[in-house]
Design a protein around this motif. Structure first.
Motif, mmCIF file in Angstrom:
data_model
loop_
_atom_site.group_PDB
_atom_site.id
_atom_site.type_symbol
_atom_site.label_atom_id
_atom_site.label_comp_id
_atom_site.label_asym_id
_atom_site.label_seq_id
_atom_site.Cartn_x
_atom_site.Cartn_y
_atom_site.Cartn_z
ATOM 1 N N SER A 1 56.654 23.776 55.136
ATOM 2 C CA SER A 1 56.459 22.405 55.619
ATOM 3 C C SER A 1 57.426 22.157 56.759
ATOM 4 O O SER A 1 58.533 22.695 56.782
ATOM 5 N N VAL B 1 54.269 18.001 57.586
ATOM 6 C CA VAL B 1 52.975 18.688 57.563
ATOM 7 C C VAL B 1 53.153 20.121 57.087
ATOM 8 O O VAL B 1 54.233 20.698 57.202
ATOM 9 N N TYR C 1 46.284 21.490 59.572
ATOM 10 C CA TYR C 1 47.500 21.032 58.896
ATOM 11 C C TYR C 1 47.141 19.968 57.874
ATOM 12 O O TYR C 1 46.232 19.165 58.100
ATOM 13 N N ARG C 2 47.886 19.944 56.786
ATOM 14 C CA ARG C 2 47.776 18.876 55.798
ATOM 15 C C ARG C 2 48.968 17.950 56.005
ATOM 16 O O ARG C 2 50.104 18.397 56.143
ATOM 17 N N ILE C 3 48.690 16.649 56.040
ATOM 18 C CA ILE C 3 49.766 15.663 56.163
ATOM 19 C C ILE C 3 50.305 15.410 54.755
ATOM 20 O O ILE C 3 49.598 14.884 53.900
ATOM 21 N N THR D 1 43.653 16.216 56.219
ATOM 22 C CA THR D 1 43.784 17.456 56.974
ATOM 23 C C THR D 1 43.394 17.169 58.419
ATOM 24 O O THR D 1 42.401 16.484 58.675
ATOM 25 N N LEU E 1 47.397 14.146 64.941
ATOM 26 C CA LEU E 1 48.004 13.452 63.803
ATOM 27 C C LEU E 1 47.783 11.942 63.815
ATOM 28 O O LEU E 1 47.702 11.322 62.747
#
Length: 159
Positions: free
Chosen positions: A104, A96, A152-154, A140, A132
């Motif tokens: 990251s 993430v 957070y972006r996965i 996101t 998550l």
């Protein structure tokens, strides 16, 4: 209506806990009983710190045995092979990136009995783990942290 707590974990963790329980009920229990026996030989129990310490150790032992028995009784072993590979589930390693900037980071998602946040191994029951769960790469997620909401972006999901 009572809802029982389920403890999700891998087969390896389940086996570790069973082994610990077996050790505590046999070897460790015998060691503590011997400590109490030896301490009794020191005389007056009302002023015997060795006896008090041995009884305290016995209390800790019985408490841990009870805790392990409860966890194992309500354990749900997660078969990672049965989990979808395109979304975050227990057993996933997730990369993430915080949208507020930053490098990251990788996290492994596990059951609550296996978590070790200092090493990037987080529980699916934690706020971050819950945020998550069941999401896919590119999505996101918002984590409600003590410092406020963090997005957070996965980036990647691996098994």
């Amino acid at each position: 209506m009572s809802t029982k707590k389920e403890y999700k974990m891998s087969q390896a963790r389940f086996d570790e806990l069973q082994k610990e329980l077996s050790y505590l009920k046999t070897t460790r229990s015998d060691e503590v009983a011997e400590m109490i026996k030896v301490a009794r030989g020191f005389g007056d129990l009302s002023e015997n710190s060795e006896y008090d310490e041995a009884k305290n150790e016995q209390g800790k032992l019985y408490s841990r045995i009870g805790e392990l028995e409860n966890v194992l009784l309500h354990a749900v072993v997660i078969e990672e092979g049965d989990m979808p590979t395109d979304q975050v589930t227990i057993g996933s390693t997730v990369t993430v990136t915080a949208l507020s900037g930053g490098a990251s980071r990788n996290f492994k998602i596990v059951g609550s009995q296996e978590a070790d946040a200092m090493h990037g191994i987080i529980s699916e029951d934690s706020p971050f783990g819950k945020a998550l769960m069941n999401h896919r790469e590119g999505e996101t997620v918002t984590v409600n942290a003590p410092a406020g909401e963090i997005k957070y972006r996965i980036d990647k999901i691996e098994r």
